[in-house]
Design an enzyme around this catalytic site. Structure first.
Site, short mmCIF file in Angstrom:
data_model
loop_
_atom_site.label_atom_id
_atom_site.label_comp_id
_atom_site.label_asym_id
_atom_site.label_seq_id
_atom_site.Cartn_x
_atom_site.Cartn_y
_atom_site.Cartn_z
N HIS A 41 -79.21 44.46 14.15
CA HIS A 41 -80.03 45.51 13.54
C HIS A 41 -81.14 44.92 12.67
O HIS A 41 -80.85 44.21 11.71
CB HIS A 41 -79.11 46.41 12.72
CG HIS A 41 -79.75 47.63 12.17
ND1 HIS A 41 -79.61 48.02 10.86
CD2 HIS A 41 -80.51 48.58 12.77
CE1 HIS A 41 -80.26 49.15 10.68
NE2 HIS A 41 -80.82 49.52 11.81
N ARG A 42 -82.38 45.23 13.01
CA ARG A 42 -83.57 44.71 12.30
C ARG A 42 -83.50 43.18 12.20
O ARG A 42 -83.89 42.58 11.19
CB ARG A 42 -83.71 45.33 10.91
CG ARG A 42 -83.69 46.86 10.90
CD ARG A 42 -83.92 47.45 9.52
NE ARG A 42 -83.38 48.80 9.44
CZ ARG A 42 -83.27 49.52 8.33
NH1 ARG A 42 -83.69 49.02 7.18
NH2 ARG A 42 -82.74 50.73 8.35
N GLU B 246 -82.56 44.55 17.71
CA GLU B 246 -83.30 45.79 17.45
C GLU B 246 -84.40 45.53 16.44
O GLU B 246 -84.22 44.75 15.48
CB GLU B 246 -82.33 46.85 16.91
CG GLU B 246 -82.93 48.24 16.80
CD GLU B 246 -83.34 48.65 15.39
OE1 GLU B 246 -83.75 49.81 15.23
OE2 GLU B 246 -83.26 47.82 14.45
N ASP C 172 -88.15 47.65 14.57
CA ASP C 172 -88.86 48.91 14.35
C ASP C 172 -90.36 48.66 14.38
O ASP C 172 -90.83 47.68 13.78
CB ASP C 172 -88.50 49.48 12.97
CG ASP C 172 -87.00 49.60 12.77
OD1 ASP C 172 -86.40 50.45 13.42
OD2 ASP C 172 -86.45 48.83 11.95
N HIS D 299 -89.68 48.59 9.00
CA HIS D 299 -88.87 49.82 9.09
C HIS D 299 -89.47 51.01 8.35
O HIS D 299 -89.59 52.09 8.89
CB HIS D 299 -87.46 49.54 8.55
CG HIS D 299 -86.58 50.75 8.57
ND1 HIS D 299 -86.53 51.66 7.52
CD2 HIS D 299 -85.76 51.24 9.52
CE1 HIS D 299 -85.70 52.63 7.84
NE2 HIS D 299 -85.22 52.41 9.03
N GLU E 32 -87.46 50.04 18.76
CA GLU E 32 -87.45 51.39 18.18
C GLU E 32 -88.87 51.76 17.77
O GLU E 32 -89.49 51.08 16.95
CB GLU E 32 -86.52 51.50 16.96
CG GLU E 32 -86.56 52.93 16.45
CD GLU E 32 -85.79 53.22 15.19
OE1 GLU E 32 -84.91 52.43 14.79
OE2 GLU E 32 -86.08 54.28 14.60
N LYS F 39 -91.08 53.79 15.71
CA LYS F 39 -90.80 54.45 14.42
C LYS F 39 -91.80 55.58 14.17
O LYS F 39 -92.66 55.48 13.30
CB LYS F 39 -90.88 53.38 13.33
CG LYS F 39 -89.94 53.49 12.22
CD LYS F 39 -88.53 53.42 12.35
CE LYS F 39 -87.45 53.54 11.46
NZ LYS F 39 -86.39 54.35 12.03
N ASP G 112 -75.66 44.99 10.96
CA ASP G 112 -76.46 44.13 10.07
C ASP G 112 -75.91 42.71 10.04
O ASP G 112 -76.54 41.82 9.46
CB ASP G 112 -76.46 44.70 8.64
CG ASP G 112 -77.06 46.09 8.56
OD1 ASP G 112 -77.85 46.45 9.46
OD2 ASP G 112 -76.74 46.82 7.60
O1 G3P Z 1 -82.00 52.05 16.29
C1 G3P Z 1 -80.89 52.17 15.49
C2 G3P Z 1 -81.24 52.21 14.04
O2 G3P Z 1 -82.15 51.18 13.77
C3 G3P Z 1 -81.84 53.52 13.65
O3 G3P Z 1 -81.99 53.65 12.29
O4 G3P Z 1 -83.33 53.78 10.27
O5 G3P Z 1 -82.25 51.64 10.89
O6 G3P Z 1 -84.20 52.45 12.16
P1 G3P Z 1 -82.99 52.83 11.37
MG MG Z 2 -84.32 50.94 13.72
#
Ligand code: G3P
Ligand code: MG
Length: 242
Positions: A7-8, A34, A36, A49, A111, A113, A230
């Protein structure tokens, strides 16, 4: 086999959405990464993000109101740890160059955004940018914004797509009903409240964000397609042990 999506990048161990975080995700061989994407003032594709730079940089203002030069002048690492003071907000193409160079063979979850600001034209610009690279990884598009996903569906018929939600039934049904959408990315809380629905869901289910051993174990037990975390290094070890 449940896949692990970083994540990120590796948000728990490195400053999120920086090259340092993406290098870490590659190092731990995360199944997926992943990130954003938002538009700068001049419609450069920036990997960040929040719509506002305040939380993850030493600057102020909205990403959409700042030029590339202004955004690149910011320190995107010190807020996390002084050791990362050289980190900048990456351009999307800088992350793609890294993944190309590393010959990363997992899944890049892009993603889009557009849940805070609806950046018109961002979908086609992302598709055009991807064409400039010779990537070894697969691509997966996702967004909280169903209109964005409809635009991506119209522009691209081959790349896998998913819709993101917290617990929205409307979006879960959108994901289920749209033939071109291959999966849903709900919150881990939704999974906990809807275990059997998640287990039986007819498409890929990839929640965010499973950070505890218990939440990771639940995703493995339910046989989910993947989960975002994370802590990808820890999650890859949990997967091996499961
Ligand atoms: O794509 C999953 C997750 O990243 C979505 O939430 O706010 O972390 O971008 P957020
Ligand atoms: Mg995300």
């Amino acid at each position: 086999m449940t896949l692990i999506f970083a994540h990120r990048g590796s948000k728990g161990t490195h400053p999120e959405n920086t090259l340092a975080a993406f290098k870490e995700a590659v190092r731990v061989k995360a199944d997926g990464i992943e990130l954003d994407i938002q538009f700068s003032k001049d419609e450069d594709l920036m990997v960040i993000h929040d719509g506002d730079v305040k939380r993850t940089t030493n600057g102020e203002g909205l990403v959409k109101d700042l030029t590339l030069k202004e955004l690149k002048a910011l320190d995107a690492g010190s807020w996390f740890d002084k050791a990362y003071s050289e980190e900048k907000i990456p351009l999307f193409k800088e992350v793609l160059a890294l993944l190309e160079e590393e010959k990363y063979t997992g899944i890049l979850n892009i993603e889009i955004k557009t849940d805070e600001y609806d950046y018109m034209g961002i979908e086609s610009k992302i598709l055009e940018t991807l064409k400039e690279f010779d990537l070894s990884c697969d691509i997966l598009f996702s967004s909280f914004n169903t209109e964005t996903m409809e635009r991506v569906m119209a522009l691209d018929t081959t790349t896998p797509k998913a819709v993101i939600m917290d617990k929205s039934e409307r979006k879960i049904n959108f994901g289920k009903d749209q033939i071109a959408i291959g999966g849903i990315h709900p919150s881990i809380e939704w999974i906990k409240e809807n275990k059997e629905i998640a287990r039986e869901f007819p498409k890929a289910v990839r929640p965010w964000t499973a950070n505890t051993k218990e939440d990771m174990a639940l995703c493995f037990e339910l046989g989910l397609a993947a989960f975002h975390t994370d802590f990808p290094e820890r999650a890859m070890m949990e997967k091996d042990a499961f």
